[in-house]
Design a protein around this motif. Sequence first.
Motif, PDB file in Angstrom:
ATOM      1  N   LEU A  15     -27.084 -53.196   0.908  1.00 55.10           N
ATOM      2  CA  LEU A  15     -27.269 -51.720   1.246  1.00 55.10           C
ATOM      3  C   LEU A  15     -25.795 -50.794   0.825  1.00 55.10           C
ATOM      4  CD1 LEU A  15     -28.591 -51.592   4.567  1.00 55.10           C
ATOM      5  CD2 LEU A  15     -29.718 -50.751   2.501  1.00 55.10           C
ATOM      6  N   GLY A  16     -24.795 -51.528   0.052  1.00 55.92           N
ATOM      7  CA  GLY A  16     -23.722 -50.878  -0.610  1.00 55.92           C
ATOM      8  C   GLY A  16     -22.703 -50.728   0.330  1.00 55.92           C
ATOM      9  N   LEU A  17     -22.738 -50.982   1.602  1.00 59.74           N
ATOM     10  CA  LEU A  17     -21.416 -50.570   2.403  1.00 59.74           C
ATOM     11  C   LEU A  17     -20.224 -51.145   2.018  1.00 59.74           C
ATOM     12  CD1 LEU A  17     -24.320 -50.019   4.225  1.00 59.74           C
ATOM     13  CD2 LEU A  17     -22.842 -50.374   6.212  1.00 59.74           C
ATOM     14  N   PRO A  18     -19.129 -50.370   2.481  1.00 60.82           N
ATOM     15  CA  PRO A  18     -17.933 -51.040   2.379  1.00 60.82           C
ATOM     16  C   PRO A  18     -17.622 -52.171   2.793  1.00 60.82           C
ATOM     17  CG  PRO A  18     -17.867 -48.610   3.058  1.00 60.82           C
ATOM     18  CD  PRO A  18     -19.159 -49.274   3.017  1.00 60.82           C
ATOM     19  N   GLU A  19     -16.817 -53.266   2.117  1.00 63.39           N
ATOM     20  CA  GLU A  19     -16.267 -54.172   2.701  1.00 63.39           C
ATOM     21  C   GLU A  19     -15.614 -54.411   3.908  1.00 63.39           C
ATOM     22  OE1 GLU A  19     -16.439 -58.367   2.973  1.00 63.39           O
ATOM     23  OE2 GLU A  19     -17.444 -57.323   1.565  1.00 63.39           O
ATOM     24  N   ALA A  20     -14.755 -53.587   4.443  1.00 65.88           N
ATOM     25  CA  ALA A  20     -14.066 -53.385   5.434  1.00 65.88           C
ATOM     26  C   ALA A  20     -15.070 -53.031   6.467  1.00 65.88           C
ATOM     27  CB  ALA A  20     -12.899 -52.255   5.246  1.00 65.88           C
ATOM     28  N   LEU A  21     -15.978 -52.082   6.427  1.00 60.66           N
ATOM     29  CA  LEU A  21     -16.874 -51.778   7.312  1.00 60.66           C
ATOM     30  C   LEU A  21     -17.794 -53.111   7.691  1.00 60.66           C
ATOM     31  CD1 LEU A  21     -18.403 -49.765   9.282  1.00 60.66           C
ATOM     32  CD2 LEU A  21     -19.624 -48.972   7.355  1.00 60.66           C
ATOM     33  N   ILE A  22     -18.164 -53.781   6.729  1.00 62.53           N
ATOM     34  CA  ILE A  22     -18.792 -55.030   6.958  1.00 62.53           C
ATOM     35  C   ILE A  22     -18.105 -55.808   7.854  1.00 62.53           C
ATOM     36  CG2 ILE A  22     -20.055 -56.886   5.800  1.00 62.53           C
ATOM     37  CD1 ILE A  22     -20.832 -55.186   3.527  1.00 62.53           C
ATOM     38  N   CYS A  23     -17.037 -55.955   7.393  1.00 63.73           N
ATOM     39  CA  CYS A  23     -16.097 -57.073   8.298  1.00 63.73           C
ATOM     40  C   CYS A  23     -15.782 -56.708   9.803  1.00 63.73           C
ATOM     41  CB  CYS A  23     -14.823 -57.252   7.542  1.00 63.73           C
ATOM     42  SG  CYS A  23     -14.568 -58.100   6.059  1.00 63.73           S
ATOM     43  N   GLU A  24     -15.880 -55.312   9.856  1.00 61.09           N
ATOM     44  CA  GLU A  24     -15.717 -54.932  11.401  1.00 61.09           C
ATOM     45  C   GLU A  24     -16.864 -55.097  12.033  1.00 61.09           C
ATOM     46  OE1 GLU A  24     -14.058 -53.135  14.702  1.00 61.09           O
ATOM     47  OE2 GLU A  24     -13.437 -54.453  13.266  1.00 61.09           O
ATOM     48  N   VAL A  25     -18.120 -54.850  11.372  1.00 61.95           N
ATOM     49  CA  VAL A  25     -19.632 -54.896  12.084  1.00 61.95           C
ATOM     50  C   VAL A  25     -19.612 -56.451  12.296  1.00 61.95           C
ATOM     51  CG1 VAL A  25     -21.677 -55.223  11.710  1.00 61.95           C
ATOM     52  CG2 VAL A  25     -20.513 -53.337  10.792  1.00 61.95           C
ATOM     53  N   GLU A  26     -19.066 -57.357  11.550  1.00 61.71           N
ATOM     54  CA  GLU A  26     -19.126 -58.677  11.652  1.00 61.71           C
ATOM     55  C   GLU A  26     -18.174 -59.279  13.119  1.00 61.71           C
ATOM     56  OE1 GLU A  26     -19.633 -61.668   7.873  1.00 61.71           O
ATOM     57  OE2 GLU A  26     -18.241 -59.862   7.388  1.00 61.71           O
ATOM     58  N   ARG A  27     -16.929 -58.624  12.947  1.00 62.62           N
ATOM     59  CA  ARG A  27     -16.257 -59.061  14.029  1.00 62.62           C
ATOM     60  C   ARG A  27     -16.867 -58.417  15.219  1.00 62.62           C
ATOM     61  NH1 ARG A  27     -12.517 -57.048  17.241  1.00 62.62           N
ATOM     62  NH2 ARG A  27     -13.018 -55.027  16.677  1.00 62.62           N
ATOM     63  N   LEU A  28     -17.258 -57.408  15.466  1.00 65.92           N
ATOM     64  CA  LEU A  28     -17.776 -56.631  16.564  1.00 65.92           C
ATOM     65  C   LEU A  28     -19.126 -57.681  16.939  1.00 65.92           C
ATOM     66  CD1 LEU A  28     -17.661 -53.000  15.910  1.00 65.92           C
ATOM     67  CD2 LEU A  28     -16.273 -54.410  17.628  1.00 65.92           C
ATOM     68  N   ILE A  29     -19.854 -58.190  16.149  1.00 62.52           N
ATOM     69  CA  ILE A  29     -20.893 -59.080  16.495  1.00 62.52           C
ATOM     70  C   ILE A  29     -20.488 -60.347  17.183  1.00 62.52           C
ATOM     71  CG2 ILE A  29     -22.724 -60.394  15.380  1.00 62.52           C
ATOM     72  CD1 ILE A  29     -23.300 -58.322  13.394  1.00 62.52           C
ATOM     73  N   MET A  30     -19.484 -61.015  16.582  1.00 64.56           N
ATOM     74  CA  MET A  30     -18.752 -62.198  17.098  1.00 64.56           C
ATOM     75  C   MET A  30     -18.264 -62.009  18.462  1.00 64.56           C
ATOM     76  SD  MET A  30     -19.794 -64.389  14.853  1.00 64.56           S
ATOM     77  CE  MET A  30     -18.744 -65.717  15.798  1.00 64.56           C
TER      78      MET A  30
END
Length: 140
Positions: A102-117
């Motif tokens: 979807l083209g989201l910024p990498e830093a945002l994606i990393c934060e989403v992953e961290r929150l999911i974990m």
Amino acid sequence: MVDDAEMREWWRELVLPFAGDGRVVARAFAELVARYGHNGRFYHNLHHIQAVLKQIQPFLPQAQNPVALQLAAWFHDVVYDATRHDNEAQSARYAQAVLAKLGLPEALICEVERLIMLTATHETTASTRATTASTRATTA
């Protein structure tokens, strides 16, 4: 009962500014709905996601990264197999793949992953709160 139109609009408003292509956003939404609608999903379904999204709404103005928080809510249970112990990791990987498309910024994606974990234990510690603060500083 899940309000599909409400959920679709929620998703669209959250993701479209990054993706730009409404068809790609709609396709990602349809895939999420399909995953949450699989047979055997008695609790970890779209109704649960809608409830979580509604529950976090009052906290978004104070959230360090409200977009990441909402995206983590959308994806945190997207992979669910009661016989496995890596559902959160699988959900985080799935979120990463979809959000990157979807083209989201990498830093945002990393934060989403961290929150999911973090949902694996449903607990935070001083170190996870510090990581969140430093992530906020680098993504702001």
